[in-house]
Every structure is written in C-alpha cells, then in structure tokens.
Design an enzyme around this catalytic site. Sequence first.
Site, PDB file in Angstrom:
ATOM      1  N   ASP A   1      -8.757  -3.727   7.024  1.00  0.00           N
ATOM      2  CA  ASP A   1      -7.705  -2.707   7.082  1.00  0.00           C
ATOM      3  C   ASP A   1      -7.191  -2.605   8.524  1.00  0.00           C
ATOM      4  O   ASP A   1      -6.828  -1.534   9.005  1.00  0.00           O
ATOM      5  CB  ASP A   1      -8.219  -1.352   6.595  1.00  0.00           C
ATOM      6  CG  ASP A   1      -7.103  -0.348   6.306  1.00  0.00           C
ATOM      7  OD1 ASP A   1      -5.933  -0.762   6.281  1.00  0.00           O
ATOM      8  OD2 ASP A   1      -7.399   0.844   6.141  1.00  0.00           O
TER       9      ASP A   1
ATOM     10  N   GLU B   1       0.870  -1.176   0.000  1.00  0.00           N
ATOM     11  CA  GLU B   1       0.000   0.000   0.000  1.00  0.00           C
ATOM     12  C   GLU B   1       0.908   1.227   0.000  1.00  0.00           C
ATOM     13  O   GLU B   1       1.380   1.666   1.037  1.00  0.00           O
ATOM     14  CB  GLU B   1      -0.935   0.010   1.206  1.00  0.00           C
ATOM     15  CG  GLU B   1      -1.981   1.109   1.102  1.00  0.00           C
ATOM     16  CD  GLU B   1      -2.942   1.159   2.266  1.00  0.00           C
ATOM     17  OE1 GLU B   1      -3.865   1.990   2.222  1.00  0.00           O
ATOM     18  OE2 GLU B   1      -2.776   0.375   3.230  1.00  0.00           O
TER      19      GLU B   1
END
Length: 409
Positions: free
Chosen positions: A293, A145
Amino acid sequence: MYVHSSAINQIMKKTLYHNAQVILHDSIEWGAVLVEGKKIKRVIGEKDLDLSEFEGVEFIDVEGNYLSPGFIDIHVHGGGGYDFMDGTEEAFREIAIVHAKHGTTAIVPTTLTTTTERLEDTLNSYAKVRDEVINGAEFLGMHLEGPYFALTQRGAQDPRYIRKPDPREYRYLIENYAGIVRWSAAPELEGALEFGAYLSEKGIIAAVAHTDAVYEDVVAAHKVGFNLMTHFYSAMSGVSRRNAFRYAGVVEAGYLIDDFDLELIADGIHLPDPLLRLIYKVKGPDRMVLVTDAMRAAGTNVSESVLGSFDDGLEVLVEDGVAKLKDRSAFAGSVATADRLIRTMLKLGDIPLEEVIQMITFNPARVMKVADRKGAIEVGKDADMVIFDDDVNVQMTIVNGRIVYQLNK
C-alpha cells in the site's frame, strides 16, 4: 555476485542461476534454475547439477543466497517521489523501477478516490506504458481503490470525492479501459451488490474496502463475487452495537468466510504483531496476501509528502516508519517496500520462510489470476525471480528473464 559469460545465444539467451537456496512452493532446496529467454526452462537439484553439460549459457553464482519467485505487490500507490495519481507515464516508469530494487517483479498500480476525469488521466497513462519493457517491475493491470466508500471509514481517502456506486460511471470506465483488473468498494452502499455482480461478470476482482458493513452485508457481497479484503483491519468495521444488539463486522466476516483472501499491510505499523499472528493462526498462509500500500514517499527519506497528485492530494507526514495525515488522525498509506514486509513477518517467529514468500508470490498471483505464469519457480513460468540474503537484502531482481536490478551495479 560472480557472473561468468560463455558464448551467449543472442536469439534465445540462456542463464543458469546456481549455488542457490531455491525457494519452492513448500520447501527450500539447494539447486539451480535454468532460464531460457523469458521462461524458466529447468529446476535442478544440487546433486544433479553438472555445469559441464551446459553450453552457450551464462552462469550466475548465487553464492548460497536465496533464489525466490519474484515478489508480487497487488496494492501500490507510488514510490520514489511519484504517485500513480500524478497521471503521467513518467510516474508509472519510475515507480516500477523503485520497487524492483526491493524485489518486486510485478505490481498492480492503484488509484485513490477522485473524480472520473482524474481516474481517466491515470488510466490513459497506464494504457500508454502497460506494454513497454520497463527496467523495473511488470504491470498486471489497474486497481481502482474507491470512490465507492463509507464516509465513516474513509481513512486518508479524500471525503470530497466519496460517493455511491454509479452505474453510468463504472460501466463507462470498464467499457473504455481494458486495464482495470480489480476494484475496491464498500459492499453495504446502495447499489454495491449490483456493482459487484457487474465486476464479476466482467472478470474483474471485487474487493471489500473502507466499509462499515456488518457480517450479513459481507455474506451478501460474497455471493455476488466479492472475494478479497483490501488492507484487512484498516478502515473496516469490527464488532459493533446497533440498537443494543451486537453485530459481527467485516473483520469477523474475513475470518469466518473461508475463501476470502486477506490483504495485509505487513509493515509492522498498520498491523501490530499480535494481529498478524492472529490472522496467521486463523486463516493460515494460503489466504494471506502481503501488500505495501506504498505511497510516493516509499524508497525515499523525506519527512513530508503528498498522498495522491501534487495539485489535488493530501499533505502528509512521514514518521515512525509510516505516512500519516497532518493531524495524525489516521495513517495515509505506507512507505514500505516488499522486502520490509517479509522481514516483518519473519520477526513474528515460527513462520517458515517459504510460507512468508508464498504470501507475496503465489497467493497474489492466484488472486490476480496469473498463477498459470507467475508466482512460483516452476518450469514454463515467467522467469521472475529475486536473489536475497539471510536478512532479506535484495541482491538481484529478474523480470521476464532480464536482470533489472543488481546490487552495487
């Protein structure tokens, strides 16, 4: 949970999970599932079940609870006090164990924006544990990410390390670390389209994230292979005005481009009920992928934590069921686990349980290109399953035919 052992074949263990509400792709049926070794051997309707026909089989009475495909979480940073950015084998093992307690049978470990050297530390640790038989969730590969993000949409990503796509960097990492399976980036950056095309060429999933792009940027990115939106709505643009003209943003592109999959942090905080209902109404269940997440505080009761590694991460608060930056200016990852995501979606009402389960089983399996072996209770697929009650309290988690978690055991 009643477990009765008969003469077990030690070479190829057979287990029959019966008296269950089996969650199939488009229905829920009373029945049983026979597991042989690591695979699902049979799916049997209740009316066709005769226990006397099974010899050398362990019987597990599911006691009327749900028997679901295992939950697949394709965006996880940590849990249980650990973060993948710790760069240690212990962190990988412990995070896998913590999330398995909440029904997750497969995860995609996720990094944060950082230096190339720190990315290598985490990728090296992953390479050492990726093939281990861990008493927890299975790893499906690494998700990077960042660090190729828009500074204006950084959220809790450390601004010190945000940069434009660097071909020397990303080609080096991909050529040297086979474990990279997805990468999130802002498509409007200089060099981002070339980056996305390179990912697609290598079979790596390209995802839109932390971006100030306009609709046209996303259309261009989609043409070179971007087909997933990382934590939809979070750190991405909507309608904006530039030089007096209105432009549709990334959110609108997610709705309008039919084959974009949308990753949703369905913890009830990142996305409030009206937005979750809107996404469901527009996209339907086939393009919604539930993710946690989760950062290191998931599965703990702490009020303060660190996002990223302890020596180089960001201090955060944990309150209101979510992690926040110290100044409360942005969320800093969730503290959710997979079972919480399901409960949140069910509270919306009018969404069938089997559709919610699809969002965290079959859909992520399809996105991660493992639907041929995971994501559904079907003959021949991996025996990744979860038993939970009416309130989605996990009773048992099975990974590749092994019970890795059992309540009160």
